[in-house]
Design an enzyme around this catalytic site. Sequence first.
Site, PDB file in Angstrom:
ATOM      1  N   GLU A 104      16.155  17.207  -6.966  1.00  0.00           N
ATOM      2  CA  GLU A 104      16.283  16.409  -5.731  1.00  0.00           C
ATOM      3  C   GLU A 104      17.187  15.195  -5.966  1.00  0.00           C
ATOM      4  N   LYS A 138      13.279  10.994   0.085  1.00  0.00           N
ATOM      5  CA  LYS A 138      13.711  11.745   1.264  1.00  0.00           C
ATOM      6  C   LYS A 138      14.698  10.923   2.099  1.00  0.00           C
ATOM      7  N   HIS A 145      13.450  32.931  20.073  1.00  0.00           N
ATOM      8  CA  HIS A 145      14.812  33.286  19.667  1.00  0.00           C
ATOM      9  C   HIS A 145      15.810  32.317  20.305  1.00  0.00           C
ATOM     10  N   GLY A 182       8.357  15.629 -16.031  1.00  0.00           N
ATOM     11  CA  GLY A 182       6.982  15.776 -15.575  1.00  0.00           C
ATOM     12  C   GLY A 182       6.299  14.421 -15.447  1.00  0.00           C
ATOM     13  N   ARG A 183       5.092  14.429 -14.889  1.00  0.00           N
ATOM     14  CA  ARG A 183       4.333  13.194 -14.720  1.00  0.00           C
ATOM     15  C   ARG A 183       2.968  13.353 -15.385  1.00  0.00           C
ATOM     16  N   GLU A 205      17.787  21.429 -19.325  1.00  0.00           N
ATOM     17  CA  GLU A 205      16.440  21.987 -19.142  1.00  0.00           C
ATOM     18  C   GLU A 205      16.018  22.727 -20.411  1.00  0.00           C
ATOM     19  N   LEU A 223       0.850  -1.204   0.000  1.00  0.00           N
ATOM     20  CA  LEU A 223       0.000   0.000   0.000  1.00  0.00           C
ATOM     21  C   LEU A 223       0.884   1.253   0.000  1.00  0.00           C
ATOM     22  N   HIS A 234       0.304  15.846  -0.284  1.00  0.00           N
ATOM     23  CA  HIS A 234      -0.600  16.469   0.697  1.00  0.00           C
ATOM     24  C   HIS A 234      -1.846  17.029   0.036  1.00  0.00           C
TER      25      HIS A 234
HETATM   26  P1  FAD Z   1      -0.341   7.579  -6.270  1.00  0.00           P
HETATM   27  O1  FAD Z   1       0.480   7.793  -5.077  1.00  0.00           O
HETATM   28  O2  FAD Z   1       0.333   7.551  -7.597  1.00  0.00           O
HETATM   29  O3  FAD Z   1      -1.122   6.212  -6.020  1.00  0.00           O
HETATM   30  C1  FAD Z   1      -1.937   5.638  -6.976  1.00  0.00           C
HETATM   31  C2  FAD Z   1      -2.004   4.159  -6.728  1.00  0.00           C
HETATM   32  O4  FAD Z   1      -3.036   3.606  -7.556  1.00  0.00           O
HETATM   33  C3  FAD Z   1      -0.727   3.397  -7.123  1.00  0.00           C
HETATM   34  O5  FAD Z   1      -0.254   2.653  -6.035  1.00  0.00           O
HETATM   35  C4  FAD Z   1      -1.157   2.474  -8.265  1.00  0.00           C
HETATM   36  O6  FAD Z   1      -0.524   1.212  -8.217  1.00  0.00           O
HETATM   37  C5  FAD Z   1      -2.654   2.322  -7.990  1.00  0.00           C
HETATM   38  N1  FAD Z   1      -3.438   2.009  -9.183  1.00  0.00           N
HETATM   39  C6  FAD Z   1      -3.443   2.643 -10.383  1.00  0.00           C
HETATM   40  N2  FAD Z   1      -4.345   2.092 -11.204  1.00  0.00           N
HETATM   41  C7  FAD Z   1      -4.931   1.073 -10.520  1.00  0.00           C
HETATM   42  C8  FAD Z   1      -5.943   0.144 -10.822  1.00  0.00           C
HETATM   43  N3  FAD Z   1      -6.582   0.145 -12.005  1.00  0.00           N
HETATM   44  N4  FAD Z   1      -6.287  -0.755  -9.873  1.00  0.00           N
HETATM   45  C9  FAD Z   1      -5.676  -0.781  -8.658  1.00  0.00           C
HETATM   46  N5  FAD Z   1      -4.705   0.093  -8.315  1.00  0.00           N
HETATM   47  C10 FAD Z   1      -4.353   1.017  -9.226  1.00  0.00           C
HETATM   48  N6  FAD Z   1       4.895  14.775  -3.373  1.00  0.00           N
HETATM   49  C11 FAD Z   1       5.021  15.505  -2.245  1.00  0.00           C
HETATM   50  O7  FAD Z   1       4.050  16.126  -1.800  1.00  0.00           O
HETATM   51  N7  FAD Z   1       6.212  15.571  -1.579  1.00  0.00           N
HETATM   52  C12 FAD Z   1       7.308  14.922  -2.025  1.00  0.00           C
HETATM   53  O8  FAD Z   1       8.369  14.992  -1.398  1.00  0.00           O
HETATM   54  C13 FAD Z   1       7.204  14.159  -3.204  1.00  0.00           C
HETATM   55  N8  FAD Z   1       8.278  13.486  -3.678  1.00  0.00           N
HETATM   56  C14 FAD Z   1       8.144  12.734  -4.809  1.00  0.00           C
HETATM   57  C15 FAD Z   1       9.270  12.087  -5.295  1.00  0.00           C
HETATM   58  C16 FAD Z   1       9.189  11.332  -6.443  1.00  0.00           C
HETATM   59  C17 FAD Z   1      10.418  10.618  -6.953  1.00  0.00           C
HETATM   60  C18 FAD Z   1       7.942  11.208  -7.117  1.00  0.00           C
HETATM   61  C19 FAD Z   1       7.824  10.363  -8.347  1.00  0.00           C
HETATM   62  C20 FAD Z   1       6.816  11.865  -6.643  1.00  0.00           C
HETATM   63  C21 FAD Z   1       6.913  12.637  -5.493  1.00  0.00           C
HETATM   64  N9  FAD Z   1       5.825  13.341  -4.991  1.00  0.00           N
HETATM   65  C22 FAD Z   1       5.952  14.101  -3.865  1.00  0.00           C
HETATM   66  C23 FAD Z   1       4.506  13.279  -5.642  1.00  0.00           C
HETATM   67  C24 FAD Z   1       3.587  12.288  -4.912  1.00  0.00           C
HETATM   68  O9  FAD Z   1       4.198  11.021  -4.912  1.00  0.00           O
HETATM   69  C25 FAD Z   1       2.227  12.234  -5.594  1.00  0.00           C
HETATM   70  O10 FAD Z   1       1.681  13.531  -5.688  1.00  0.00           O
HETATM   71  C26 FAD Z   1       1.276  11.360  -4.803  1.00  0.00           C
HETATM   72  O11 FAD Z   1       1.776  10.055  -4.669  1.00  0.00           O
HETATM   73  C27 FAD Z   1      -0.094  11.306  -5.488  1.00  0.00           C
HETATM   74  O12 FAD Z   1      -0.946  10.500  -4.744  1.00  0.00           O
HETATM   75  P2  FAD Z   1      -2.159   9.722  -5.428  1.00  0.00           P
HETATM   76  O13 FAD Z   1      -2.848   9.005  -4.311  1.00  0.00           O
HETATM   77  O14 FAD Z   1      -2.955  10.628  -6.259  1.00  0.00           O
HETATM   78  O15 FAD Z   1      -1.500   8.667  -6.422  1.00  0.00           O
HETATM   79  P1  NAI Z   2       8.455  19.054 -13.121  1.00  0.00           P
HETATM   80  O1  NAI Z   2       7.230  19.484 -13.811  1.00  0.00           O
HETATM   81  O2  NAI Z   2       8.730  19.517 -11.749  1.00  0.00           O
HETATM   82  O3  NAI Z   2       9.728  19.479 -13.978  1.00  0.00           O
HETATM   83  C1  NAI Z   2       9.921  19.047 -15.283  1.00  0.00           C
HETATM   84  C2  NAI Z   2      10.951  19.934 -15.935  1.00  0.00           C
HETATM   85  O4  NAI Z   2      11.303  19.376 -17.174  1.00  0.00           O
HETATM   86  C3  NAI Z   2      10.463  21.350 -16.197  1.00  0.00           C
HETATM   87  O5  NAI Z   2      11.437  22.254 -15.753  1.00  0.00           O
HETATM   88  C4  NAI Z   2      10.275  21.378 -17.701  1.00  0.00           C
HETATM   89  O6  NAI Z   2      10.465  22.666 -18.261  1.00  0.00           O
HETATM   90  C5  NAI Z   2      11.356  20.415 -18.150  1.00  0.00           C
HETATM   91  N1  NAI Z   2      11.138  19.785 -19.449  1.00  0.00           N
HETATM   92  C6  NAI Z   2       9.963  19.378 -19.996  1.00  0.00           C
HETATM   93  N2  NAI Z   2      10.199  18.804 -21.197  1.00  0.00           N
HETATM   94  C7  NAI Z   2      11.545  18.837 -21.399  1.00  0.00           C
HETATM   95  C8  NAI Z   2      12.400  18.370 -22.424  1.00  0.00           C
HETATM   96  N3  NAI Z   2      11.925  17.759 -23.486  1.00  0.00           N
HETATM   97  N4  NAI Z   2      13.720  18.575 -22.282  1.00  0.00           N
HETATM   98  C9  NAI Z   2      14.229  19.205 -21.177  1.00  0.00           C
HETATM   99  N5  NAI Z   2      13.467  19.653 -20.184  1.00  0.00           N
HETATM  100  C10 NAI Z   2      12.139  19.459 -20.284  1.00  0.00           C
HETATM  101  O7  NAI Z   2       8.445  17.451 -13.221  1.00  0.00           O
HETATM  102  P2  NAI Z   2       9.290  16.344 -12.450  1.00  0.00           P
HETATM  103  O8  NAI Z   2      10.546  16.897 -11.911  1.00  0.00           O
HETATM  104  O9  NAI Z   2       9.345  15.194 -13.386  1.00  0.00           O
HETATM  105  O10 NAI Z   2       8.341  15.994 -11.246  1.00  0.00           O
HETATM  106  C11 NAI Z   2       6.996  15.578 -11.479  1.00  0.00           C
HETATM  107  C12 NAI Z   2       6.122  15.976 -10.356  1.00  0.00           C
HETATM  108  O11 NAI Z   2       6.335  15.138  -9.234  1.00  0.00           O
HETATM  109  C13 NAI Z   2       6.378  17.374  -9.825  1.00  0.00           C
HETATM  110  O12 NAI Z   2       5.751  18.342 -10.626  1.00  0.00           O
HETATM  111  C14 NAI Z   2       5.775  17.305  -8.471  1.00  0.00           C
HETATM  112  O13 NAI Z   2       4.394  17.521  -8.587  1.00  0.00           O
HETATM  113  C15 NAI Z   2       6.040  15.859  -8.058  1.00  0.00           C
HETATM  114  N6  NAI Z   2       7.196  15.816  -7.144  1.00  0.00           N
HETATM  115  C16 NAI Z   2       7.159  16.552  -5.999  1.00  0.00           C
HETATM  116  C17 NAI Z   2       8.214  16.576  -5.141  1.00  0.00           C
HETATM  117  C18 NAI Z   2       8.143  17.421  -3.925  1.00  0.00           C
HETATM  118  O14 NAI Z   2       7.056  17.844  -3.566  1.00  0.00           O
HETATM  119  N7  NAI Z   2       9.256  17.670  -3.240  1.00  0.00           N
HETATM  120  C19 NAI Z   2       9.425  15.786  -5.392  1.00  0.00           C
HETATM  121  C20 NAI Z   2       9.377  15.072  -6.640  1.00  0.00           C
HETATM  122  C21 NAI Z   2       8.285  15.083  -7.449  1.00  0.00           C
END
Ligand code: FAD
Ligand code: NAI
Length: 463
Positions: free
Chosen positions: A184, A52, A442, A269-270, A200, A39, A319
């Site tokens: 990160e 992290k 402080h 991006g995602r 970038e 989960l 969040h």
């Molecule tokens: P998800 O966490 O993506 O969960 C969706 C779940 O649905 C998955 O487990 C998947 O297996 C399941 N699922 C999908 N389709 C089906 C199906 N048909 N049947 C059953 N199960 C299914 N956000 C932050 O706020 N702080 C951070 O520090 C941060 N760091 C990140 C670092 C990385 C490397 C990445 C990739 C993301 C990070 N994020 C961070 C973003 C954060 O992970 C997402 O915003 C968050 O997980 C979204 O939550 P969600 O519940 O919408 O989806």
């Molecule tokens: P992002 O949207 O943060 O950054 C993607 C970057 O790629 C942008 O600067 C964009 O201009 C650039 N880009 C796009 N197409 C490109 C190309 N063809 N060539 C070169 N650069 C290009 O996406 P990222 O870093 O993949 O993260 C996805 C999401 O995951 C974040 O937007 C965030 O929502 C979440 N996340 C959050 C974290 C946190 O809260 N600390 C940590 C990691 C992920």
Amino acid sequence: MPESFDLIVIGAGPGGYVCAIRAAQLGMKVACVEKRATLGGTCLNVGCIPSKALLQSSENFEETAHGFAAHGIMVEGVTLDLARMQARKGEVVSANVKGVEFLFRKNKVTWLKGAARILAPGKVEVAGETYETKTIVIATGSDSAPLRGVEVDERRIVTSTGALELPEVPKHLVVIGGGVIGLELGSVWRRLGAEVTVIEFLDRLIPGMDSEIAKQLERILGKQGMQFRLKSKVTGATSGKDGVTLSVEPAAGGAAEAIKADVVLLAIGRRPYTEGLGLAEAGVALDERGRVRTDAHFATNVPGIYAIGDVIAGPMLAHKAEDEGVAVAEILAGQAGHVNYAAIPAVIYTWPEVAAVGATEEELKQAGIAYKAGKFPFSANGRARAIGDVDGFVKILADAKTDRVLGAHMIGPDVGTLIAEISLAIEFGASSEDVARTCHAHPTLNEAVKEAALAVEGRAIHI
Ligand code: FAD
Ligand code: NAI
């Protein structure tokens, strides 16, 4: 007879699992479907938590190897045991995902294991069984966006998932995308000894965040040794025995250049994940970016089907997904669930950290809203000096007429924690005067927030 529920949540990430628990607390009979073996979704398994864990470990490594001498602590012969570091990360993840399993048991949420497909409103198929439910909440999250010409193999060309699992430190890591993931995870591997180049597309890093902060971050990460190629695009990647060769061109077009890497991290991006869910058959509408379209109450166009988290519009943050999970559960229980999108913080966990909440100066200018800005540097904060982390500043934006806090943008030590004060101020409709007149202990880093609020009216004391 198939088992029936009040609510079936699809996906057990921070959106889905929190929604399931809140709905169960409110008396609903709830199931949550998850196809992953554990989960917690992206966040706990391959996102927030493992990244992290590695950020902390790599920071400890770099600090021990290079940071302690300034404090008069001499450490010699610091070596890296990457396998142990990765194992610790696994233990952290494991404890977190098991925690969610415990919470499901405690709240009597049924975990349906397998991939869910919506057969019709009120009918969900999982692993060959059909379950009936009054309501469905889609919380299937997102996955990383692909790039044409760059084939991910999660070994040499990796997404964030592969970048969290590298078995050795690459000599040269090239990151495509100067966003949150790139900076990160780029920081993790640079601290552990990799040469890191970030490519970038735009003329700046972290688009969407305050541009002054983006410039500072570029300067500071550059000083740490990260290299940046802005206004550049990758048009192809070829994997060979001795690494990957990337073809890189100016974003505006021009001659291509070859760049060699041991590992390439694709982080541009995602995108929303809805594969195999049966949305088209169920008639659930998507928007132009493939996200599930919802109204202000998280309802899709199909009665009885709702959606939250990364799969709908808004910032892709854990969040935000959690708060939407709570809100939709409360709406389904007849309460007034609500998310204040003006008060959602965003944090980048590099060192120094970056944190923001509310509007940027660019957004306020564009909306024609007159504002005042107060700024305070960490170099004038006693605690920051004592810690030895003086890079960065706090900037608070307040409405020019009403003084209401509209946004805050920070770069510096632990600003990911400091930002909560301003989220609360925005949530409560506080003025910058309210923040300025609040007594702050402080010597703390929080005093930089108070001083920035004082600076809105030009009356900061320590600058
Ligand atoms: P998800 O966490 O993506 O969960 C969706 C779940 O649905 C998955 O487990 C998947 O297996 C399941 N699922 C999908 N389709 C089906 C199906 N048909 N049947 C059953 N199960 C299914 N956000 C932050 O706020 N702080 C951070 O520090 C941060 N760091 C990140 C670092 C990385 C490397 C990445 C990739 C993301 C990070 N994020 C961070 C973003 C954060 O992970 C997402 O915003 C968050 O997980 C979204 O939550 P969600 O519940 O919408 O989806
Ligand atoms: P992002 O949207 O943060 O950054 C993607 C970057 O790629 C942008 O600067 C964009 O201009 C650039 N880009 C796009 N197409 C490109 C190309 N063809 N060539 C070169 N650069 C290009 O996406 P990222 O870093 O993949 O993260 C996805 C999401 O995951 C974040 O937007 C965030 O929502 C979440 N996340 C959050 C974290 C946190 O809260 N600390 C940590 C990691 C992920």
